[in-house]
Design a protein around this motif. Structure first.
Motif, PDB file in Angstrom:
ATOM      1  N   ALA A  67       0.839  -1.203   0.000  1.00  0.00           N
ATOM      2  CA  ALA A  67       0.000   0.000   0.000  1.00  0.00           C
ATOM      3  C   ALA A  67       0.875   1.255   0.000  1.00  0.00           C
ATOM      4  CB  ALA A  67      -0.922  -0.008   1.213  1.00  0.00           C
ATOM      5  N   ASP A  68       2.001   1.220   0.754  1.00  0.00           N
ATOM      6  CA  ASP A  68       2.916   2.365   0.788  1.00  0.00           C
ATOM      7  C   ASP A  68       3.548   2.598  -0.584  1.00  0.00           C
ATOM      8  OD1 ASP A  68       2.421   2.850   3.435  1.00  0.00           O
ATOM      9  OD2 ASP A  68       4.216   1.795   4.169  1.00  0.00           O
ATOM     10  N   GLU A  69       3.874   1.490  -1.254  1.00  0.00           N
ATOM     11  CA  GLU A  69       4.456   1.623  -2.590  1.00  0.00           C
ATOM     12  C   GLU A  69       3.496   2.350  -3.526  1.00  0.00           C
ATOM     13  OE1 GLU A  69       6.088  -1.183  -6.273  1.00  0.00           O
ATOM     14  OE2 GLU A  69       5.198  -2.091  -4.492  1.00  0.00           O
ATOM     15  N   VAL A  70       2.254   1.961  -3.512  1.00  0.00           N
ATOM     16  CA  VAL A  70       1.253   2.603  -4.368  1.00  0.00           C
ATOM     17  C   VAL A  70       1.051   4.054  -3.948  1.00  0.00           C
ATOM     18  CG1 VAL A  70      -1.169   2.583  -5.072  1.00  0.00           C
ATOM     19  CG2 VAL A  70       0.110   0.425  -4.870  1.00  0.00           C
ATOM     20  N   LYS A  71       0.998   4.263  -2.633  1.00  0.00           N
ATOM     21  CA  LYS A  71       0.743   5.613  -2.115  1.00  0.00           C
ATOM     22  C   LYS A  71       1.859   6.585  -2.500  1.00  0.00           C
ATOM     23  CE  LYS A  71       1.548   6.322   2.199  1.00  0.00           C
ATOM     24  NZ  LYS A  71       1.460   6.309   3.681  1.00  0.00           N
ATOM     25  N   TYR A  72       3.125   6.161  -2.291  1.00  0.00           N
ATOM     26  CA  TYR A  72       4.231   7.069  -2.581  1.00  0.00           C
ATOM     27  C   TYR A  72       4.428   7.267  -4.089  1.00  0.00           C
ATOM     28  CZ  TYR A  72       5.417   6.925   2.345  1.00  0.00           C
ATOM     29  OH  TYR A  72       5.378   7.047   3.708  1.00  0.00           O
ATOM     30  N   GLN A  73       4.023   6.301  -4.876  1.00  0.00           N
ATOM     31  CA  GLN A  73       4.038   6.483  -6.323  1.00  0.00           C
ATOM     32  C   GLN A  73       3.058   7.575  -6.714  1.00  0.00           C
ATOM     33  OE1 GLN A  73       5.938   5.237  -8.753  1.00  0.00           O
ATOM     34  NE2 GLN A  73       4.800   6.383 -10.335  1.00  0.00           N
ATOM     35  N   SER A  74       1.907   7.583  -6.078  1.00  0.00           N
ATOM     36  CA  SER A  74       0.895   8.620  -6.339  1.00  0.00           C
ATOM     37  C   SER A  74       1.394   9.984  -5.897  1.00  0.00           C
ATOM     38  CB  SER A  74      -0.401   8.265  -5.611  1.00  0.00           C
ATOM     39  OG  SER A  74      -1.364   9.290  -5.786  1.00  0.00           O
ATOM     40  N   PHE A  75       2.054  10.032  -4.712  1.00  0.00           N
ATOM     41  CA  PHE A  75       2.569  11.311  -4.215  1.00  0.00           C
ATOM     42  C   PHE A  75       3.648  11.876  -5.157  1.00  0.00           C
ATOM     43  CE2 PHE A  75       1.596  10.380   0.548  1.00  0.00           C
ATOM     44  CZ  PHE A  75       0.241  10.541   0.293  1.00  0.00           C
ATOM     45  N   ARG A  93      11.884   8.217  -3.016  1.00  0.00           N
ATOM     46  CA  ARG A  93      12.738   7.504  -2.052  1.00  0.00           C
ATOM     47  C   ARG A  93      11.907   6.588  -1.158  1.00  0.00           C
ATOM     48  NH1 ARG A  93      14.297   7.646   3.002  1.00  0.00           N
ATOM     49  NH2 ARG A  93      12.909   9.397   3.490  1.00  0.00           N
ATOM     50  N   LEU A  94      10.783   7.125  -0.666  1.00  0.00           N
ATOM     51  CA  LEU A  94       9.911   6.330   0.200  1.00  0.00           C
ATOM     52  C   LEU A  94       9.282   5.168  -0.566  1.00  0.00           C
ATOM     53  CD1 LEU A  94       8.202   9.202   2.230  1.00  0.00           C
ATOM     54  CD2 LEU A  94       9.987   7.608   3.014  1.00  0.00           C
ATOM     55  N   LYS A  95       8.951   5.403  -1.816  1.00  0.00           N
ATOM     56  CA  LYS A  95       8.399   4.334  -2.646  1.00  0.00           C
ATOM     57  C   LYS A  95       9.430   3.220  -2.822  1.00  0.00           C
ATOM     58  CE  LYS A  95       7.465   3.140  -7.394  1.00  0.00           C
ATOM     59  NZ  LYS A  95       7.568   3.587  -8.792  1.00  0.00           N
ATOM     60  N   THR A  96      10.711   3.623  -3.020  1.00  0.00           N
ATOM     61  CA  THR A  96      11.775   2.619  -3.196  1.00  0.00           C
ATOM     62  C   THR A  96      11.964   1.782  -1.932  1.00  0.00           C
ATOM     63  OG1 THR A  96      12.895   4.112  -4.762  1.00  0.00           O
ATOM     64  CG2 THR A  96      14.202   2.324  -3.797  1.00  0.00           C
ATOM     65  N   GLU A  97      11.908   2.457  -0.768  1.00  0.00           N
ATOM     66  CA  GLU A  97      12.024   1.722   0.504  1.00  0.00           C
ATOM     67  C   GLU A  97      10.851   0.745   0.669  1.00  0.00           C
ATOM     68  OE1 GLU A  97      14.438   1.680   2.692  1.00  0.00           O
ATOM     69  OE2 GLU A  97      15.648   3.114   1.541  1.00  0.00           O
ATOM     70  N   ALA A  98       9.666   1.226   0.296  1.00  0.00           N
ATOM     71  CA  ALA A  98       8.484   0.359   0.405  1.00  0.00           C
ATOM     72  C   ALA A  98       8.603  -0.829  -0.536  1.00  0.00           C
ATOM     73  CB  ALA A  98       7.229   1.163   0.096  1.00  0.00           C
ATOM     74  N   LEU A  99       9.153  -0.612  -1.733  1.00  0.00           N
ATOM     75  CA  LEU A  99       9.323  -1.677  -2.703  1.00  0.00           C
ATOM     76  C   LEU A  99      10.312  -2.735  -2.188  1.00  0.00           C
ATOM     77  CD1 LEU A  99       8.719  -2.857  -5.479  1.00  0.00           C
ATOM     78  CD2 LEU A  99      10.538  -1.387  -6.426  1.00  0.00           C
ATOM     79  N   LYS A 100      11.424  -2.238  -1.595  1.00  0.00           N
ATOM     80  CA  LYS A 100      12.375  -3.187  -0.996  1.00  0.00           C
ATOM     81  C   LYS A 100      11.696  -4.045   0.089  1.00  0.00           C
ATOM     82  CE  LYS A 100      16.532  -0.375  -1.721  1.00  0.00           C
ATOM     83  NZ  LYS A 100      17.648   0.367  -1.043  1.00  0.00           N
ATOM     84  N   GLN A 101      10.878  -3.375   0.911  1.00  0.00           N
ATOM     85  CA  GLN A 101      10.173  -4.093   1.972  1.00  0.00           C
ATOM     86  C   GLN A 101       9.206  -5.108   1.396  1.00  0.00           C
ATOM     87  OE1 GLN A 101      11.155  -3.852   4.906  1.00  0.00           O
ATOM     88  NE2 GLN A 101       9.517  -4.537   6.300  1.00  0.00           N
ATOM     89  N   VAL A 102       8.547  -4.734   0.309  1.00  0.00           N
ATOM     90  CA  VAL A 102       7.598  -5.656  -0.341  1.00  0.00           C
ATOM     91  C   VAL A 102       8.333  -6.896  -0.834  1.00  0.00           C
ATOM     92  CG1 VAL A 102       6.156  -5.960  -2.387  1.00  0.00           C
ATOM     93  CG2 VAL A 102       5.902  -3.916  -0.972  1.00  0.00           C
ATOM     94  N   ARG A 103       9.462  -6.722  -1.481  1.00  0.00           N
ATOM     95  CA  ARG A 103      10.217  -7.854  -1.995  1.00  0.00           C
ATOM     96  C   ARG A 103      10.709  -8.761  -0.863  1.00  0.00           C
ATOM     97  NH1 ARG A 103      13.817  -4.342  -6.379  1.00  0.00           N
ATOM     98  NH2 ARG A 103      12.167  -4.122  -7.957  1.00  0.00           N
TER      99      ARG A 103
END
Length: 228
Positions: A67-75, A93-103
């Motif tokens: 959800a954070d990945e999608v949210k920060y992509q929108s921001f 940057r936050l989207k990238t961190e969220a993506l790492k966490q997702v993986r």
């Protein structure tokens, strides 16, 4: 003396082996084994449930990271449209961190799920074995009791056929009756022989013969005559 002590020792060891054999109950030990297996399965189930609960928490973290990945992509897109480069950079940057966490969390949940599936398969296999053991226990217990009854009946049948068995008392009684009967027959035979030896004269005669009586009477008459 040493031979005597050795014999006593052998006798004691034999009694110990006999006692151990009598105390050993395969049916009882089988029931205990099933109960122990059920306890192990119960403990195993608790541990698996704890692992499942932990994996569910990881899954929730994964959903949150997605959800954070999608949210920060929108921001980032909105900041870029508004011309705010700094906000766009921070959002990326936050989207990238969220993506790492997702993986990372995706890999963790996949590994945990693989372990859970394997443990569940083992658990189901253990439960099936316990159920099979319980069914076999009922069957084996019945077969054991049946064999015990057959053994007791066979032993009883053998006792009937040996000299010191219960029915040997009847044989002793029969021998005693035959002996009494033969003795009675012997006395009957002796009694009949005694009766047969009695003469007809003794049975039916009046004592001395008539000729003897006549002669005695003549002699006595002569004696009574006067002498010349």
């Amino acid at each position: 003396m040493s031979k005597f002590l050795k014999s006593i020792g052998s006798w004691i060891r034999g009694k110990d082996n006999e006692l151990s054999k009598n105390m050993s109950d395969p049916v009882r030990e089988g029931k205990f084994a099933i109960e122990d297996s059920k306890k192990q399965v119960k403990d195993f189930t608790i541990k698996i449930s704890q692992l499942i609960a932990a994996n569910k928490r990881v899954e929730k973290e994964l959903y949150s990271a997605q959800a954070d990945e999608v949210k920060y992509q929108s921001f980032a897109e909105k900041a870029a449209k508004s011309g705010n480069e700094s906000d766009c950079r921070e959002a990326i940057r936050l989207k990238t961190e969220a993506l790492k966490q997702v993986r990372f969390l995706t890999n963790e949940t996949a590994k945990n799920q693989q372990i859970i599936d394997s443990l569940r398969a083992n658990l189901n296999s253990a439960r099936a074995k316990i159920s099979s053991a319980e069914r076999n226990m009922i069957s084996l217990s019945a077969r054991k009791e049946g064999a015990k009854v057959r053994k007791e009946l066979s032993m009883a049948s053998s006792n009937f056929n040996i000299n010191d068995g219960p029915l040997s008392k009847l044989n002793d009684l029969e021998k005693a009756v035959i002996e009494e009967e033969t003795e009675a027959e012997a006395w009957d035979e002796l009694s009949s022989q005694t009766d047969a030896g009695t003469s007809l004269e003794d049975k039916y005669g009046s004592g001395a013969s008539p000729d003897v009586d006549d002669e005695v009477a003549k002699l006595m008459a002569l004696k009574m005559l006067p002498e010349k």
